[in-house]
Design a protein around this motif. Structure first.
Motif, short mmCIF file in Angstrom:
data_model
loop_
_atom_site.label_atom_id
_atom_site.label_comp_id
_atom_site.label_asym_id
_atom_site.label_seq_id
_atom_site.Cartn_x
_atom_site.Cartn_y
_atom_site.Cartn_z
N LEU A 23 -6.08 -5.78 11.36
CA LEU A 23 -5.81 -5.00 10.15
C LEU A 23 -4.85 -5.75 9.24
O LEU A 23 -5.03 -5.80 8.02
CB LEU A 23 -5.19 -3.65 10.51
CG LEU A 23 -6.09 -2.62 11.19
CD1 LEU A 23 -5.29 -1.38 11.55
CD2 LEU A 23 -7.26 -2.25 10.29
N ASP A 24 -3.81 -6.33 9.85
CA ASP A 24 -2.80 -7.06 9.07
C ASP A 24 -3.47 -8.17 8.25
O ASP A 24 -3.21 -8.34 7.06
CB ASP A 24 -1.76 -7.65 10.03
CG ASP A 24 -0.51 -8.11 9.31
OD1 ASP A 24 -0.26 -7.65 8.18
OD2 ASP A 24 0.21 -8.96 9.86
N TYR A 50 -5.70 -6.58 5.52
CA TYR A 50 -4.92 -6.01 4.43
C TYR A 50 -4.19 -7.08 3.61
O TYR A 50 -3.64 -6.78 2.55
CB TYR A 50 -3.88 -5.00 4.97
CG TYR A 50 -4.48 -3.75 5.60
CD1 TYR A 50 -5.81 -3.40 5.38
CD2 TYR A 50 -3.71 -2.93 6.41
CE1 TYR A 50 -6.35 -2.26 5.96
CE2 TYR A 50 -4.25 -1.79 7.00
CZ TYR A 50 -5.56 -1.46 6.78
OH TYR A 50 -6.10 -0.35 7.35
N SER A 51 -4.14 -8.29 4.13
CA SER A 51 -3.44 -9.35 3.39
C SER A 51 -4.35 -10.05 2.38
O SER A 51 -3.92 -10.94 1.66
CB SER A 51 -2.87 -10.40 4.36
OG SER A 51 -1.99 -9.78 5.25
N GLU A 52 -5.61 -9.65 2.36
CA GLU A 52 -6.56 -10.29 1.43
C GLU A 52 -6.36 -9.76 0.02
O GLU A 52 -6.59 -10.46 -0.95
CB GLU A 52 -8.00 -10.00 1.85
CG GLU A 52 -8.25 -10.23 3.32
CD GLU A 52 -8.87 -11.56 3.62
OE1 GLU A 52 -9.93 -11.81 3.09
OE2 GLU A 52 -8.27 -12.33 4.41
N GLN A 108 -2.60 -3.82 -0.73
CA GLN A 108 -2.96 -2.66 0.09
C GLN A 108 -1.88 -1.61 -0.16
O GLN A 108 -0.79 -1.73 0.38
CB GLN A 108 -3.03 -3.12 1.54
CG GLN A 108 -3.73 -2.19 2.49
CD GLN A 108 -3.11 -0.82 2.58
OE1 GLN A 108 -3.65 0.18 2.09
NE2 GLN A 108 -1.92 -0.74 3.18
N ASP A 130 -1.99 1.78 0.28
CA ASP A 130 -2.18 3.07 0.96
C ASP A 130 -1.14 3.20 2.09
O ASP A 130 -1.15 2.44 3.05
CB ASP A 130 -3.62 3.09 1.51
CG ASP A 130 -3.99 4.41 2.13
OD1 ASP A 130 -5.07 4.90 1.83
OD2 ASP A 130 -3.19 4.94 2.94
N LYS A 161 -2.47 3.70 5.69
CA LYS A 161 -3.00 2.46 6.29
C LYS A 161 -1.85 1.55 6.74
O LYS A 161 -1.93 0.89 7.78
CB LYS A 161 -3.89 1.72 5.29
CG LYS A 161 -5.24 2.37 5.13
CD LYS A 161 -6.13 1.54 4.24
CE LYS A 161 -7.51 2.17 4.16
NZ LYS A 161 -8.31 1.61 3.10
N TYR A 162 -0.81 1.51 5.94
CA TYR A 162 0.37 0.70 6.31
C TYR A 162 0.95 1.22 7.64
O TYR A 162 1.22 0.43 8.55
CB TYR A 162 1.43 0.76 5.19
CG TYR A 162 2.79 0.25 5.60
CD1 TYR A 162 3.10 -1.11 5.58
CD2 TYR A 162 3.78 1.15 6.03
CE1 TYR A 162 4.37 -1.57 5.98
CE2 TYR A 162 5.04 0.69 6.43
CZ TYR A 162 5.33 -0.66 6.39
OH TYR A 162 6.57 -1.11 6.79
N MET A 182 -1.20 0.38 10.59
CA MET A 182 -1.12 -1.04 10.92
C MET A 182 0.20 -1.37 11.64
O MET A 182 0.19 -2.05 12.66
CB MET A 182 -1.26 -1.86 9.62
CG MET A 182 -1.41 -3.34 9.80
SD MET A 182 0.15 -4.14 9.78
CE MET A 182 0.53 -4.07 8.04
N LYS A 203 1.43 -9.64 2.35
CA LYS A 203 1.78 -8.40 3.06
C LYS A 203 2.40 -7.39 2.11
O LYS A 203 3.48 -7.62 1.57
CB LYS A 203 2.74 -8.72 4.20
CG LYS A 203 2.05 -9.57 5.24
CD LYS A 203 2.92 -9.95 6.40
CE LYS A 203 2.09 -10.85 7.30
NZ LYS A 203 2.80 -11.39 8.43
N THR A 204 1.69 -6.28 1.89
CA THR A 204 2.23 -5.23 1.04
C THR A 204 2.96 -4.24 1.94
O THR A 204 2.35 -3.40 2.59
CB THR A 204 1.09 -4.51 0.27
OG1 THR A 204 0.16 -5.49 -0.19
CG2 THR A 204 1.64 -3.74 -0.91
#
Ligand code: FPP
Ligand code: MG
Length: 297
Positions: free
Chosen positions: A129-130, A133-135, A138, A140, A143-144, A147, A213-214
C-alpha cells in the motif's frame, strides 16, 4: 537482557551461514523497541528472549527490504546495506533473517506462531500500500490509517499480544496497547520529518513528501488550504524543494496547525493505549506512552 537478545540474534544468523553473520554485522542495531516491549510485558525467561530475538530479526529483515524498495542510501545515519553491498545482497540477507525467524517461531504455541505470521503478512501488504500510495498524492485519511496500521502498528500489536500470551496475561488488552502505541509512534515519526532538522533525523528533513509519502500532517494541511495553495502544494509533491519552497511549506504547516492536529491525534491514541492496560499497573509501559505524548513537538 538486551545483550542476551542481541547475542541470540547473532547466534541465529550464524546458524544459517557465516557469510550472513559478516553482512549482519554491518546492519545498524536500532532502538530495539520491540524487544524492549517484550521485556516490559513478560518477565525474563529463555522463551521471552527468543521471542524478542525473532521479532527483531523480522523487523530488521523488513527494513533491509524496505531500503531496497525505497532506494534508500542511508539507514540510521549510516550507508544502507543496499548502498554498500547492492540490492541483491540486501534482499537475500533479509530473506535469511526472516526465514530463520520463522523457523524458530515454529517452536512457539500456535497462538503466537499465528499472531506473528499474520502480522508479517499484513506488514507486507502495508508496504504494498505504501508503494502504491506513493505514486500519486494520497489525501484519504482512512487509507493513511489503514496503511500505517499494517506497515508499523501490526508488528508492535503482535509483539505485545504474543509477549502477554507468554506471560499468561490479557492478550487483547496488550494487543490494543501495542496497536495504539504503533499508530501513535508512526504519526510522531511523520511529524518529526517536518519539524526536525537533518542532524537530529540522521536523514534529510521534509523527505517524506519528496519520496511521495503523503503523511497525516500533509493530509490535514491540504484540508485547510485555499484552492490556490492546494495547487501550489500539489506542485511540490515528489519534488526536491528549493529553499523558498521549503520555507513556504513550513509556513503553511505552521499557519494551518496541521502538525499540532497530528500530534493531538497521536496523543489521543496514546491515551487509548494507557486505558487498555490501566488495570495492569505496569509503570514501564505507561512511561513509554507518556514519554511520547508529553513532550513538545
Ligand atoms: C519502513 O517504512 C518500513 C516498514 C516498517 C515495513 C517494511 C515491510 C516490508 C518490506 C515487508 C517485508 C517483510 C519482511 C519480514 C521481509 P518507511 O520507509 O516509511 O520508514 P523508513 O524511513 O524507516 O524507511
Ligand atoms: Mg523506507
Amino acid at each position: 537482557m538486551l545483550e542476551k537478545i542481541e547475542s541470540l540474534m547473532h547466534t541465529f544468523v550464524n546458524e544459517v551461514d557465516p557469510l550472513a553473520t559478516e553482512l549482519y554485522a554491518k546492519v545498524p542495531k536500532g532502538k530495539r523497541l520491540r524487544a524492549k516491549l517484550v521485556m516490559k510485558i513478560a518477565p525474563e525467561a529463555q522463551e521471552n528472549i527468543k521471542l524478542a530475538a525473532i521479532i527483531e530479526l523480522i523487523h530488521a529483515a523488513s527494513l533491509l527490504h524496505d531500503d531496497v524498495i525505497d532506494e534508500a542510501v542511508t539507514r540510521r545515519g549510516i550507508a544502507s546495506l543496499n548502498a554498500t553491498h547492492g540490492s541483491k545482497t540486501a534482499v537475500m540477507l533479509g530473506d535469511i533473517l526472516y526465514s530463520k525467524a520463522f523457523s524458530e517461531l515454529s517452536d512457539f504455541s500456535p497462538f503466537i506462531a499465528k499472531t506473528v505470521s499474520d502480522a508479517v503478512s499484513k506488514l507486507s501488504a502495508g508496504e504494498l500500500l505504501d508503494v502504491a500510495y506513493s505514486e500519486a498524492l494520497q489525501l484519504d485519511e482512512a487509507k493513511y490509517f489503514d496503511m500505517i496500521y499494517k506497515k508499523t502498528a501490526v508488528l508492535i500489536e503482535a509483539t505485545a499480544s504474543s509477549a502477554a500470551a507468554l506471560a499468561g496475561k490479557d492478550t487483547k488488552a496488550f494487543g490494543l496497547y501495542g496497536k495504539n502505541l504503533g499508530l501513535a509512534f508512526q504519526i510522531i515519526d511523520d511529524v518529526l520529518d517536518i519539524v526536525s532538522d537533518e542532524a537530529t533525523l540522521g536523514k534529510p528533513a521534509l523527505a517524506d513528501f519528496k519520496e511521495g509519502k503523503t503523511t497525516l500532517p500533509y493530509i490535514y494541511l491540504y484540508q485547510s488550504l485555499s484552492e490556490q495553495d492546494r495547487k501550489r502544494l500539489i506542485s511540490l509533491y515528489r519534488k526536491a524543494l528549493e529553499e523558498d519552497e521549503a520555507n513556504w511549506l513550513k509556513e503553511k504547516m505552521a499557519e494551518s496547525g496541521a502538525v499540532e492536529k497530528s500530534v493531538s491525534y497521536a496523543r489521543t491514541l496514546g491515551y487509548e493505549a494507557l486505558d487498555a492496560i490501566a488495570h495492569e499497573k505496569n509503570d514501564d509501559l505507561e512511561k513509554v506512552i507518556t514519554d511520547m505524548i508529553e513532550r513538545e513537538y
